[in-house]
Design a protein around this motif. Sequence first.
Motif, PDB file in Angstrom:
ATOM      1  N   ALA A  38       0.839  -1.199   0.000  1.00  0.00           N
ATOM      2  CA  ALA A  38       0.000   0.000   0.000  1.00  0.00           C
ATOM      3  C   ALA A  38       0.874   1.249   0.000  1.00  0.00           C
ATOM      4  O   ALA A  38       1.948   1.270   0.608  1.00  0.00           O
ATOM      5  N   TYR A  39       0.415   2.257  -0.708  1.00  0.00           N
ATOM      6  CA  TYR A  39       1.054   3.568  -0.619  1.00  0.00           C
ATOM      7  C   TYR A  39       0.040   4.624  -1.031  1.00  0.00           C
ATOM      8  O   TYR A  39      -1.027   4.313  -1.582  1.00  0.00           O
ATOM      9  N   THR A  40       0.356   5.858  -0.747  1.00  0.00           N
ATOM     10  CA  THR A  40      -0.577   6.940  -1.058  1.00  0.00           C
ATOM     11  C   THR A  40      -0.386   7.391  -2.503  1.00  0.00           C
ATOM     12  O   THR A  40       0.698   7.261  -3.083  1.00  0.00           O
ATOM     13  N   SER A  41      -1.438   7.951  -3.071  1.00  0.00           N
ATOM     14  CA  SER A  41      -1.317   8.492  -4.425  1.00  0.00           C
ATOM     15  C   SER A  41      -0.346   9.671  -4.432  1.00  0.00           C
ATOM     16  O   SER A  41       0.356   9.894  -5.424  1.00  0.00           O
ATOM     17  N   THR A  42      -0.281  10.398  -3.319  1.00  0.00           N
ATOM     18  CA  THR A  42       0.666  11.517  -3.218  1.00  0.00           C
ATOM     19  C   THR A  42       2.092  11.025  -3.378  1.00  0.00           C
ATOM     20  O   THR A  42       2.905  11.638  -4.082  1.00  0.00           O
ATOM     21  N   GLU A  43       2.407   9.895  -2.728  1.00  0.00           N
ATOM     22  CA  GLU A  43       3.752   9.324  -2.841  1.00  0.00           C
ATOM     23  C   GLU A  43       4.022   8.862  -4.272  1.00  0.00           C
ATOM     24  O   GLU A  43       5.124   9.032  -4.799  1.00  0.00           O
ATOM     25  N   PHE A  44       3.012   8.275  -4.889  1.00  0.00           N
ATOM     26  CA  PHE A  44       3.174   7.799  -6.269  1.00  0.00           C
ATOM     27  C   PHE A  44       3.511   8.953  -7.203  1.00  0.00           C
ATOM     28  O   PHE A  44       4.458   8.870  -8.001  1.00  0.00           O
ATOM     29  N   TYR A  45       2.782  10.050  -7.097  1.00  0.00           N
ATOM     30  CA  TYR A  45       3.023  11.173  -7.999  1.00  0.00           C
ATOM     31  C   TYR A  45       4.293  11.937  -7.610  1.00  0.00           C
ATOM     32  O   TYR A  45       4.960  12.522  -8.476  1.00  0.00           O
ATOM     33  N   ARG A  46       4.651  11.912  -6.331  1.00  0.00           N
ATOM     34  CA  ARG A  46       5.909  12.546  -5.902  1.00  0.00           C
ATOM     35  C   ARG A  46       7.114  11.867  -6.568  1.00  0.00           C
ATOM     36  O   ARG A  46       8.103  12.523  -6.893  1.00  0.00           O
ATOM     37  N   GLN A  47       7.001  10.564  -6.783  1.00  0.00           N
ATOM     38  CA  GLN A  47       8.076   9.801  -7.429  1.00  0.00           C
ATOM     39  C   GLN A  47       7.949   9.777  -8.957  1.00  0.00           C
ATOM     40  O   GLN A  47       8.699   9.066  -9.617  1.00  0.00           O
ATOM     41  N   GLY A  63       5.576   8.411 -10.480  1.00  0.00           N
ATOM     42  CA  GLY A  63       5.114   7.062 -10.763  1.00  0.00           C
ATOM     43  C   GLY A  63       6.255   6.096 -10.983  1.00  0.00           C
ATOM     44  O   GLY A  63       7.228   6.068 -10.221  1.00  0.00           O
ATOM     45  N   PHE A  64       6.153   5.329 -12.059  1.00  0.00           N
ATOM     46  CA  PHE A  64       7.176   4.338 -12.387  1.00  0.00           C
ATOM     47  C   PHE A  64       8.144   4.863 -13.452  1.00  0.00           C
ATOM     48  O   PHE A  64       8.850   4.067 -14.089  1.00  0.00           O
ATOM     49  N   ALA A  65       8.177   6.185 -13.631  1.00  0.00           N
ATOM     50  CA  ALA A  65       8.896   6.767 -14.780  1.00  0.00           C
ATOM     51  C   ALA A  65      10.357   6.353 -14.833  1.00  0.00           C
ATOM     52  O   ALA A  65      10.887   6.060 -15.912  1.00  0.00           O
ATOM     53  N   SER A  66      11.041   6.305 -13.696  1.00  0.00           N
ATOM     54  CA  SER A  66      12.478   6.041 -13.704  1.00  0.00           C
ATOM     55  C   SER A  66      12.810   4.601 -14.075  1.00  0.00           C
ATOM     56  O   SER A  66      13.952   4.305 -14.443  1.00  0.00           O
TER      57      SER A  66
END
Length: 366
Positions: free
Chosen positions: A203-212, A214-217
């Motif tokens: 589980a993680y927050t959507s805020t954390e996902f967009y802060r990173q 997403g999976f872009a790197s």
Amino acid sequence: MLVLFVALLTAGLLNLCYYFGFFKFALNSFQEPGKDSTKPVSVIICAKNEAENLRKFVPSILNQNYHNFELILINDASSDDTLEVIEEFQELDPRVKIVNVQNNEAFWANKKYALTLGIKKAVNPYLLFTDADCEPQSPDWITQTTAHFKEPKTIILGYGGYFINKKSLLNKLIRFETLLTAIQYFSYAQWGMPYMGVGRNLAYTSTEFYRQNGFASHLHIRSGDDDLFVNEAATPENTAISVHPSSFTRSIPKNSFKKWFIQKRRHVSIAGNYKLQHRFMLGVFYVSQLLFWILFIAALFTEYRNFALIVLAVRLLVQGTVYYNAAKKLQETDVVWLFPFLELFLICAQFGIFISNLISKPAHWK
């Protein structure tokens, strides 16, 4: 011959350092947070050719004792009846939302692309992930896992085990490897070095996902939507672990050694993209295990065989204590009694996986 024994003792002590470090997770009791069923949660499942598993396991999610959640079901370009099954669930329950992913030449067979579309579809800020072949082991799964979302925690590492088949030795090997992996990633998180999680229960927050972003790197890497994301985003401050039995999931294990071997090849190839310090720590652990057994067998043919047996006995005692207590915590106690044999078998399998991946790397998640 003395050099051989000193080398054996060094490898054994190095290996034991890790197991002593695992004691904190294995022996400590954990104070779970109070139940909180008010957080708006989006449960997300990415399914590729999983029609039968969805029919079997989706009801266990819809029947959770939690009222403020939606279920995002992603059909990742399936060739079976997965989309039709998802549509059936949507007709029965308005909490079910559909994301239908068509094959995209730029993202062919890329689970991260499908998951990204599912995350963008989610309307709730707390994201809980599992797989189509997984079943929560309690109707309080959502409650127990998401209760850990308290500032500053934005990433929750859960335990995703496998269904038990007491008559299958392969089943015990798979669950022993899963137990050892869980001991490691939970312990590392406690040490302040969180390095991975499993998509069967994460589980993680959507805020954390967009802060990173997403999976872009690591979007170019076909797998690793779970562990590579955690490896990049997790810190000692933002990561929590959930080890209450009500927060566990179990999934269907591979039913042949070949299928399991292929699966582990993919997992190991992804680990090569972890941060350097994590690769180093994990590498030293594996090498010290491998060297210990090689040197121990060699020492049995020398005058130091009795001392080698004493070193082995101490190592097995410490390992047994860690495995038993961790297995009791994670409800995997039936694999503990075979752990010396399973460890040897797993070391050999991992060596074979390493050699195979040097020759070629697996490319697709399915």
